[in-house]
Design a protein around this motif. Structure first.
Motif, PDB file in Angstrom:
ATOM      1  N   ARG A  78       0.423  12.393 -10.405  1.00 37.76           N
ATOM      2  CA  ARG A  78       1.876  11.790 -10.225  1.00 37.76           C
ATOM      3  C   ARG A  78       1.942  11.863  -8.490  1.00 37.76           C
ATOM      4  O   ARG A  78       2.504  11.044  -8.009  1.00 37.76           O
ATOM      5  CB  ARG A  78       2.888  12.764 -10.788  1.00 37.76           C
ATOM      6  N   SER A  79       1.409  12.775  -7.942  1.00 36.54           N
ATOM      7  CA  SER A  79       1.672  12.766  -6.264  1.00 36.54           C
ATOM      8  C   SER A  79       0.972  11.365  -5.811  1.00 36.54           C
ATOM      9  O   SER A  79       1.403  10.880  -4.786  1.00 36.54           O
ATOM     10  CB  SER A  79       1.139  13.835  -5.790  1.00 36.54           C
ATOM     11  N   GLN A  80      -0.128  10.974  -6.538  1.00 32.89           N
ATOM     12  CA  GLN A  80      -0.841   9.725  -6.025  1.00 32.89           C
ATOM     13  C   GLN A  80      -0.096   8.659  -6.249  1.00 32.89           C
ATOM     14  O   GLN A  80       0.190   7.614  -5.531  1.00 32.89           O
ATOM     15  CB  GLN A  80      -1.923   9.869  -6.816  1.00 32.89           C
ATOM     16  N   VAL A  81       0.926   8.488  -7.302  1.00 37.17           N
ATOM     17  CA  VAL A  81       1.787   7.609  -7.595  1.00 37.17           C
ATOM     18  C   VAL A  81       3.000   7.516  -6.578  1.00 37.17           C
ATOM     19  O   VAL A  81       3.146   6.164  -5.990  1.00 37.17           O
ATOM     20  CB  VAL A  81       2.520   7.752  -8.884  1.00 37.17           C
ATOM     21  N   ASP A  82       3.186   8.720  -6.218  1.00 43.20           N
ATOM     22  CA  ASP A  82       4.515   8.675  -5.267  1.00 43.20           C
ATOM     23  C   ASP A  82       3.922   8.312  -3.849  1.00 43.20           C
ATOM     24  O   ASP A  82       4.681   7.314  -3.024  1.00 43.20           O
ATOM     25  CB  ASP A  82       4.844  10.208  -4.992  1.00 43.20           C
ATOM     26  N   ALA A  83       2.905   8.750  -3.533  1.00 40.29           N
ATOM     27  CA  ALA A  83       2.260   8.381  -2.109  1.00 40.29           C
ATOM     28  C   ALA A  83       1.794   6.765  -1.973  1.00 40.29           C
ATOM     29  O   ALA A  83       2.091   6.257  -1.178  1.00 40.29           O
ATOM     30  CB  ALA A  83       0.922   8.987  -2.036  1.00 40.29           C
ATOM     31  N   GLY A  97      11.078  -0.310  -9.001  1.00 40.01           N
ATOM     32  CA  GLY A  97      11.216   0.747  -9.841  1.00 40.01           C
ATOM     33  C   GLY A  97      10.576   2.079  -9.265  1.00 40.01           C
ATOM     34  O   GLY A  97       9.581   2.045  -8.952  1.00 40.01           O
ATOM     35  N   ARG A  98      11.512   3.015  -8.798  1.00 42.06           N
ATOM     36  CA  ARG A  98      10.967   4.263  -8.090  1.00 42.06           C
ATOM     37  C   ARG A  98      10.204   5.008  -9.044  1.00 42.06           C
ATOM     38  O   ARG A  98      10.221   4.845 -10.252  1.00 42.06           O
ATOM     39  CB  ARG A  98      12.216   5.064  -7.883  1.00 42.06           C
ATOM     40  N   PRO A  99       9.209   6.032  -8.518  1.00 46.96           N
ATOM     41  CA  PRO A  99       8.403   6.770  -9.072  1.00 46.96           C
ATOM     42  C   PRO A  99       9.239   7.546 -10.115  1.00 46.96           C
ATOM     43  O   PRO A  99      10.050   8.133  -9.653  1.00 46.96           O
ATOM     44  CB  PRO A  99       7.700   7.521  -8.042  1.00 46.96           C
ATOM     45  N   GLY A 100       8.697   8.118 -11.107  1.00 48.19           N
ATOM     46  CA  GLY A 100       9.286   8.899 -12.040  1.00 48.19           C
ATOM     47  C   GLY A 100       8.750   8.657 -13.507  1.00 48.19           C
ATOM     48  O   GLY A 100       7.959   7.929 -13.886  1.00 48.19           O
ATOM     49  N   TYR A 109       3.879   9.496 -19.122  1.00 49.23           N
ATOM     50  CA  TYR A 109       3.748   8.262 -18.488  1.00 49.23           C
ATOM     51  C   TYR A 109       4.642   8.369 -16.914  1.00 49.23           C
ATOM     52  O   TYR A 109       6.068   8.782 -17.321  1.00 49.23           O
ATOM     53  CB  TYR A 109       4.359   7.157 -19.030  1.00 49.23           C
ATOM     54  N   TYR A 110       4.095   8.652 -16.098  1.00 44.91           N
ATOM     55  CA  TYR A 110       4.648   8.651 -14.746  1.00 44.91           C
ATOM     56  C   TYR A 110       4.383   7.465 -13.773  1.00 44.91           C
ATOM     57  O   TYR A 110       3.229   7.202 -13.368  1.00 44.91           O
ATOM     58  CB  TYR A 110       4.320   9.722 -14.105  1.00 44.91           C
ATOM     59  N   GLY A 111       5.418   6.499 -13.604  1.00 43.35           N
ATOM     60  CA  GLY A 111       5.049   5.166 -13.113  1.00 43.35           C
ATOM     61  C   GLY A 111       5.848   4.959 -11.801  1.00 43.35           C
ATOM     62  O   GLY A 111       7.152   5.564 -11.726  1.00 43.35           O
ATOM     63  N   PRO A 117       3.797  -8.504  -0.732  1.00 43.42           N
ATOM     64  CA  PRO A 117       4.352  -9.505   0.078  1.00 43.42           C
ATOM     65  C   PRO A 117       4.508 -10.724  -0.440  1.00 43.42           C
ATOM     66  O   PRO A 117       5.384 -11.613   0.069  1.00 43.42           O
ATOM     67  CB  PRO A 117       3.536  -9.438   1.488  1.00 43.42           C
ATOM     68  N   ASP A 118       3.581 -11.325  -1.292  1.00 43.52           N
ATOM     69  CA  ASP A 118       3.702 -12.586  -2.063  1.00 43.52           C
ATOM     70  C   ASP A 118       4.956 -12.521  -3.180  1.00 43.52           C
ATOM     71  O   ASP A 118       4.830 -13.727  -4.081  1.00 43.52           O
ATOM     72  CB  ASP A 118       2.346 -13.178  -2.307  1.00 43.52           C
ATOM     73  N   GLY A 119       5.205 -11.233  -3.961  1.00 40.08           N
ATOM     74  CA  GLY A 119       6.066 -11.246  -4.901  1.00 40.08           C
ATOM     75  C   GLY A 119       5.257 -11.166  -5.969  1.00 40.08           C
ATOM     76  O   GLY A 119       5.862 -10.799  -7.266  1.00 40.08           O
ATOM     77  N   ASN A 120       4.196 -10.541  -6.032  1.00 37.64           N
ATOM     78  CA  ASN A 120       3.334 -10.380  -7.226  1.00 37.64           C
ATOM     79  C   ASN A 120       3.796  -8.989  -7.582  1.00 37.64           C
ATOM     80  O   ASN A 120       3.638  -7.996  -6.904  1.00 37.64           O
ATOM     81  CB  ASN A 120       1.736 -10.362  -6.918  1.00 37.64           C
ATOM     82  N   LYS A 121       4.027  -8.862  -8.817  1.00 39.43           N
ATOM     83  CA  LYS A 121       4.564  -7.195  -9.473  1.00 39.43           C
ATOM     84  C   LYS A 121       3.417  -6.504  -9.935  1.00 39.43           C
ATOM     85  O   LYS A 121       2.529  -7.012 -10.358  1.00 39.43           O
ATOM     86  CB  LYS A 121       5.356  -7.511 -10.624  1.00 39.43           C
ATOM     87  N   LEU A 122       3.296  -5.296  -9.101  1.00 39.97           N
ATOM     88  CA  LEU A 122       2.222  -4.339  -9.116  1.00 39.97           C
ATOM     89  C   LEU A 122       2.831  -3.007  -9.973  1.00 39.97           C
ATOM     90  O   LEU A 122       4.010  -2.518  -9.690  1.00 39.97           O
ATOM     91  CB  LEU A 122       1.579  -3.810  -7.927  1.00 39.97           C
ATOM     92  N   CYS A 123       2.093  -2.243 -10.545  1.00 38.30           N
ATOM     93  CA  CYS A 123       2.540  -0.866 -10.849  1.00 38.30           C
ATOM     94  C   CYS A 123       1.204   0.149 -10.612  1.00 38.30           C
ATOM     95  O   CYS A 123       0.279  -0.110 -10.717  1.00 38.30           O
ATOM     96  CB  CYS A 123       2.714  -0.764 -12.486  1.00 38.30           C
ATOM     97  N   VAL A 124       1.666   1.579 -10.352  1.00 39.29           N
ATOM     98  CA  VAL A 124       0.753   2.412 -10.324  1.00 39.29           C
ATOM     99  C   VAL A 124       1.206   3.562 -11.409  1.00 39.29           C
ATOM    100  O   VAL A 124       2.582   3.833 -11.319  1.00 39.29           O
ATOM    101  CB  VAL A 124       0.963   3.082  -8.737  1.00 39.29           C
ATOM    102  N   ALA A 125       0.591   3.946 -12.103  1.00 37.82           N
ATOM    103  CA  ALA A 125       0.811   4.818 -13.168  1.00 37.82           C
ATOM    104  C   ALA A 125      -0.165   5.950 -13.368  1.00 37.82           C
ATOM    105  O   ALA A 125      -1.301   5.710 -13.279  1.00 37.82           O
ATOM    106  CB  ALA A 125       1.089   4.040 -14.443  1.00 37.82           C
ATOM    107  N   SER A 126       0.301   7.036 -13.721  1.00 37.67           N
ATOM    108  CA  SER A 126      -0.503   8.306 -14.048  1.00 37.67           C
ATOM    109  C   SER A 126      -0.111   8.458 -15.430  1.00 37.67           C
ATOM    110  O   SER A 126       1.148   8.593 -15.861  1.00 37.67           O
ATOM    111  CB  SER A 126      -0.403   9.628 -13.309  1.00 37.67           C
TER     112      SER A 126
END
Length: 130
Positions: A78-83, A97-100, A109-111, A117-126
């Motif tokens: 989860r700390s890696q998601v935050d960072a 969407g803030r980490p949580g 699920y913590y994402g 910068p081009d508007g592509n939506k990305l997610c980071v999840a643990s």
């Protein structure tokens, strides 16, 4: 299941300055970078596929982020998601969407969500317990 994911970008140097540190923060290794083409790719562990690739669209037209299309990267903790989320925002990303915790997906699920910068939506999840 996947061979590669290709994300269209408009400015290669700007995109590279965004993706290199964000993916490095997740431990995702760069596999190639050809500025003259221009394109770059990162590989999964243990590689070599699936690949994540950034480049200008082959047809030379302006890329358009899709509504409902999102690329999600795995984080070990989860700390890696935050960072990664904080780093993405510091590099010009926009928060989606803030980490949580997102228990509507599953209990662990913590994402975090953001756009490049081009508007592509990305997610980071643990998916691991705290």
């Amino acid at each position: 299941m996947l061979s590669h994911v290709f994300v269209g970008i408009t400015d290669f140097e700007r995109a590279l300055a965004f993706y290199r540190p964000v993916l490095a923060s997740l431990g995702i290794q760069e596999r190639f970078c050809e500025a003259e083409r221009p394109w770059a790719g990162w590989e999964s562990t243990p590689g070599p596929r699936p690949l994540f690739v950034i480049a200008r669209p082959f047809n030379g037209e302006v890329p358009h982020p899709g509504n409902g299309l999102m690329v999600a990267f795995m984080a070990a903790t989860r700390s890696q998601v935050d960072a990664a989320h904080a780093l993405a925002l510091s590099l010009g990303g926009q928060c989606e969407g803030r980490p949580g915790l997102r228990p509507e997906y599953h209990a662990n699920y913590y994402g975090a969500y953001f756009r490049d910068p081009d508007g592509n939506k990305l997610c980071v999840a643990s998916h691991e317990q705290a």
